[in-house]
Design a protein around this motif. Sequence first.
Motif, PDB file in Angstrom:
ATOM      1  N   LYS A  76      53.543   4.998 -14.141  1.00  0.00           N
ATOM      2  CA  LYS A  76      53.307   3.460 -13.919  1.00  0.00           C
ATOM      3  C   LYS A  76      52.425   2.889 -14.832  1.00  0.00           C
ATOM      4  N   ASN A  77      52.049   3.316 -15.974  1.00  0.00           N
ATOM      5  CA  ASN A  77      51.121   2.979 -16.956  1.00  0.00           C
ATOM      6  C   ASN A  77      49.980   2.369 -16.157  1.00  0.00           C
ATOM      7  N   THR A  78      49.292   3.039 -15.442  1.00  0.00           N
ATOM      8  CA  THR A  78      47.941   2.777 -14.743  1.00  0.00           C
ATOM      9  C   THR A  78      47.104   3.725 -14.518  1.00  0.00           C
ATOM     10  N   VAL A  79      45.744   3.393 -14.633  1.00  0.00           N
ATOM     11  CA  VAL A  79      44.674   4.259 -14.773  1.00  0.00           C
ATOM     12  C   VAL A  79      43.917   3.745 -13.520  1.00  0.00           C
ATOM     13  N   TYR A  80      43.259   4.689 -12.658  1.00  0.00           N
ATOM     14  CA  TYR A  80      42.709   4.209 -11.366  1.00  0.00           C
ATOM     15  C   TYR A  80      41.091   4.764 -11.476  1.00  0.00           C
ATOM     16  N   LEU A  81      40.321   4.148 -10.566  1.00  0.00           N
ATOM     17  CA  LEU A  81      38.855   4.428 -10.558  1.00  0.00           C
ATOM     18  C   LEU A  81      38.635   4.635  -9.053  1.00  0.00           C
ATOM     19  N   GLN A  82      38.810   5.721  -8.510  1.00  0.00           N
ATOM     20  CA  GLN A  82      38.121   5.898  -7.049  1.00  0.00           C
ATOM     21  C   GLN A  82      36.638   6.049  -6.555  1.00  0.00           C
ATOM     22  N   MET A  83      35.991   5.034  -6.142  1.00  0.00           N
ATOM     23  CA  MET A  83      34.596   4.929  -6.127  1.00  0.00           C
ATOM     24  C   MET A  83      34.338   5.015  -4.642  1.00  0.00           C
ATOM     25  N   ASN A  84      33.779   6.240  -4.310  1.00  0.00           N
ATOM     26  CA  ASN A  84      33.090   6.548  -3.009  1.00  0.00           C
ATOM     27  C   ASN A  84      31.614   6.501  -2.768  1.00  0.00           C
ATOM     28  N   ASN A  85      31.120   6.388  -1.743  1.00  0.00           N
ATOM     29  CA  ASN A  85      29.733   6.479  -1.622  1.00  0.00           C
ATOM     30  C   ASN A  85      29.054   5.457  -2.479  1.00  0.00           C
ATOM     31  N   LEU A  86      29.546   4.158  -2.525  1.00  0.00           N
ATOM     32  CA  LEU A  86      29.036   3.143  -3.479  1.00  0.00           C
ATOM     33  C   LEU A  86      27.685   2.724  -2.797  1.00  0.00           C
ATOM     34  N   LYS A  87      26.859   2.691  -3.992  1.00  0.00           N
ATOM     35  CA  LYS A  87      25.379   2.025  -3.719  1.00  0.00           C
ATOM     36  C   LYS A  87      25.131   0.743  -4.396  1.00  0.00           C
ATOM     37  N   PRO A  88      24.025   0.329  -4.138  1.00  0.00           N
ATOM     38  CA  PRO A  88      23.778  -1.399  -4.479  1.00  0.00           C
ATOM     39  C   PRO A  88      24.032  -1.526  -6.167  1.00  0.00           C
ATOM     40  N   GLU A  89      23.393  -0.290  -6.560  1.00  0.00           N
ATOM     41  CA  GLU A  89      23.167  -0.166  -8.097  1.00  0.00           C
ATOM     42  C   GLU A  89      24.637   0.028  -8.865  1.00  0.00           C
ATOM     43  N   ASP A  90      25.693   0.247  -8.250  1.00  0.00           N
ATOM     44  CA  ASP A  90      26.707   0.307  -8.597  1.00  0.00           C
ATOM     45  C   ASP A  90      27.369  -1.108  -8.904  1.00  0.00           C
ATOM     46  N   THR A  91      26.871  -2.210  -8.515  1.00  0.00           N
ATOM     47  CA  THR A  91      27.197  -3.586  -8.575  1.00  0.00           C
ATOM     48  C   THR A  91      27.158  -3.794 -10.048  1.00  0.00           C
ATOM     49  N   ALA A  92      28.523  -4.330 -10.499  1.00  0.00           N
ATOM     50  CA  ALA A  92      28.761  -4.634 -11.986  1.00  0.00           C
ATOM     51  C   ALA A  92      30.190  -5.127 -12.041  1.00  0.00           C
ATOM     52  N   VAL A  93      30.230  -5.666 -13.319  1.00  0.00           N
ATOM     53  CA  VAL A  93      31.804  -5.847 -13.587  1.00  0.00           C
ATOM     54  C   VAL A  93      32.536  -4.757 -14.078  1.00  0.00           C
ATOM     55  N   TYR A  94      33.557  -4.170 -13.716  1.00  0.00           N
ATOM     56  CA  TYR A  94      34.197  -3.107 -14.177  1.00  0.00           C
ATOM     57  C   TYR A  94      35.107  -3.438 -15.145  1.00  0.00           C
ATOM     58  N   TYR A  95      35.278  -2.646 -16.226  1.00  0.00           N
ATOM     59  CA  TYR A  95      36.378  -2.879 -17.026  1.00  0.00           C
ATOM     60  C   TYR A  95      37.001  -1.684 -17.665  1.00  0.00           C
ATOM     61  N   CYS A  96      38.257  -1.835 -17.849  1.00  0.00           N
ATOM     62  CA  CYS A  96      39.177  -0.543 -18.411  1.00  0.00           C
ATOM     63  C   CYS A  96      39.345  -0.812 -19.840  1.00  0.00           C
ATOM     64  N   ALA A  97      39.361   0.340 -20.496  1.00  0.00           N
ATOM     65  CA  ALA A  97      39.454   0.283 -22.084  1.00  0.00           C
ATOM     66  C   ALA A  97      40.340   1.298 -22.458  1.00  0.00           C
ATOM     67  N   ALA A  98      40.941   0.891 -23.368  1.00  0.00           N
ATOM     68  CA  ALA A  98      42.143   1.983 -24.042  1.00  0.00           C
ATOM     69  C   ALA A  98      41.780   2.497 -25.533  1.00  0.00           C
TER      70      ALA A  98
END
Length: 122
Positions: A76-98
């Motif tokens: 599917k030409n796709t990468v995933y990031l499953q994020m559990n138990n999120l914390k306020p310090e996880d707040t950010a802009v998330y980027y994927c890169a190749a």
Amino acid sequence: QVQLVESGGGPVQAGGSLRLACAASGGTFSSYTMGWFRQAPGKEREFVAVISRIGGSTSYADSVKGRFTISRDNAKNTVYLQMNNLKPEDTAVYYCAADRLYGTKGSRYDYWGQGTQVTVSS
């Protein structure tokens, strides 16, 4: 030239979960190591997770180890990031890169998406 488009960000309460996706086009997806990075306001971009070309190897930042899981679907030409138990310090802009090489340094990555905002409230 590889184009990357992230999706799946949004607001979530602490302890909640989100699944980010990054769809790739314009290249042979399985030829690239895929990484996730993030940048919070006023902070430098930091490494989050990386997965090798066929998914056999993964690495995580200590701050997310045990909570985040990176995976990929080369069909599917796709990468995933499953994020559990999120914390306020996880707040950010998330980027994927190749990149063609496996690594955790953002400066080595050739292609970047536009980012997706994740906001975790307490």
